[in-house]
Scaffold this motif. Structure first.
Motif: not given
Length: 240
Positions: A29, A102-103, A105-107, A167
Motif C-alpha cells: 500500500d 473499492d478494494a 481503490t484502497r490498495h 488505478t
C-alpha cells in the motif's frame, strides 16, 4: 521477567503468518509491488528471512497471500441478497464488482496483480473466489449452463480491465490533484480540430466531470443488460 514476557509476545506476533502478510500489505500500500522484498519485510518485522520463508514461502507466495487476503476480505464483506427477490442476481453481481473496485481503490497495487494472478494461476484460490461469486448468479439470470463461462468471463474481464485502468489513471494524475488533471485533459480535448475529432470534443466536459466509481457501475449495468437481453426468452420460459 516482564521484559522477557513482552519480548516473547513480540516474537510470536512477528513470526505469525497473519502478521507477516499484514506487514506485506502495508508495504504494498505504501510503495507498490516493487517495494515488497524479503529483506525489507524482515527489517520491518525485526526478524530473519528464515521466518518469512518458513511461514509464507517465497516472495511470490507472499504476494499471492497478500492478494488472497485482500480479495477474501472484500468478498466476505459483500452481502448476499435474498434469491427470491426480483433483481437479486443483478444486485449480487453489482455488489461483488463494486467490492472489488473499492478494494482496488484502497490498495492501488491490487488491480494489476489480481489480473496477473487470474491469468497465471487459474486454479488458485483468488481466481476461484472471483469466478464463483460472479458466476453463481448466472442460473438466476436465465443464462443456460453452456454459456455460464462466457458470460461470467465477460464480467470478470470488464472488472479487471476497468479497475486496472482506473488505478493507472490515478497514478498518472498528480497526487491530490485529480480535478486539475482532468480539467487540463478536457481543455486539450476541446482544443482539437472539430473536423477530425467531433466526438472527443463533444464529450470533453463529460470526461472532466465523470466519477470513476459511477462510471464503473454503468459499465457493469451495461454488461448485465446485454447478458439478460440475450437470454430473456429462455428466462421467461423458465418462469412459466
Amino acid at each position: 521477567m516482564a521484559p522477557r514476557t513482552r519480548q516473547s509476545q513480540r516474537r510470536r506476533q512477528v513470526l505469525s503468518r497473519e502478521r507477516i502478510v499484514e506487514a506485506a500489505i502495508e508495504l504494498l500500500d505504501a510503495a507498490g509491488e516493487g517495494a515488497l522484498t524479503v529483506r525489507t519485510l524482515t527489517e520491518r518485522l525485526s526478524t530473519g528471512s528464515g521466518a518469512i520463508y518458513h511461514h509464507v514461502g517465497t516472495r511470490q507466495e507472499l504476494l499471492e497471500s497478500a492478494i488472497d487476503t485482500v480479495v477474501s476480505a472484500a468478498l466476505d464483506a459483500v452481502p448476499t441478497p435474498a434469491r427470491d427477490r426480483e433483481g437479486a442476481p443483478e444486485d449480487e453481481i453489482r455488489a461483488v464488482a463494486l467490492g472489488l473496485f473499492d478494494a482496488a481503490t484502497r490498495h492501488p497495487w491490487l488491480a494489476a496483480q489480481l489480473a496477473a494472478q487470474i491469468t497465471r494461476n487459474p486454479w488458485g484460490p483468488v481466481t476461484l473466489q472471483v469466478f464463483e461469486r460472479i458466476g453463481r448468479p448466472m442460473r438466476a439470470l436465465g443464462v443456460p449452463e453452456h454459456d455460464w463461462f462466457a458470460a461470467s468471463s465477460t464480467l470478470v474481464h470488464y472488472i479487471l480491465g476497468a479497475t486496472t485502468q482506473n488505478t493507472q489513471h490515478a497514478d498518472a494524475a498528480p497526487v491530490g490533484d485529480r480535478a486539475e488533471f482532468l480539467d487540463a485533459t478536457a481543455r486539450a480535448w476541446q482544443d482539437l480540430d472539430p473536423g477530425d475529432y467531433p466526438f472527443v470534443r463533444a464529450v470533453a466536459g463529460q470526461m472532466r466531470e465523470h466519477d470513476d466509481r459511477r462510471q464503473f457501475r454503468t459499465g457493469i449495468d451495461t454488461v448485465l443488460k446485454g447478458i439478460t437481453a440475450t437470454h430473456r426468452p429462455r428466462r421467461r420460459q423458465a418462469r412459466t
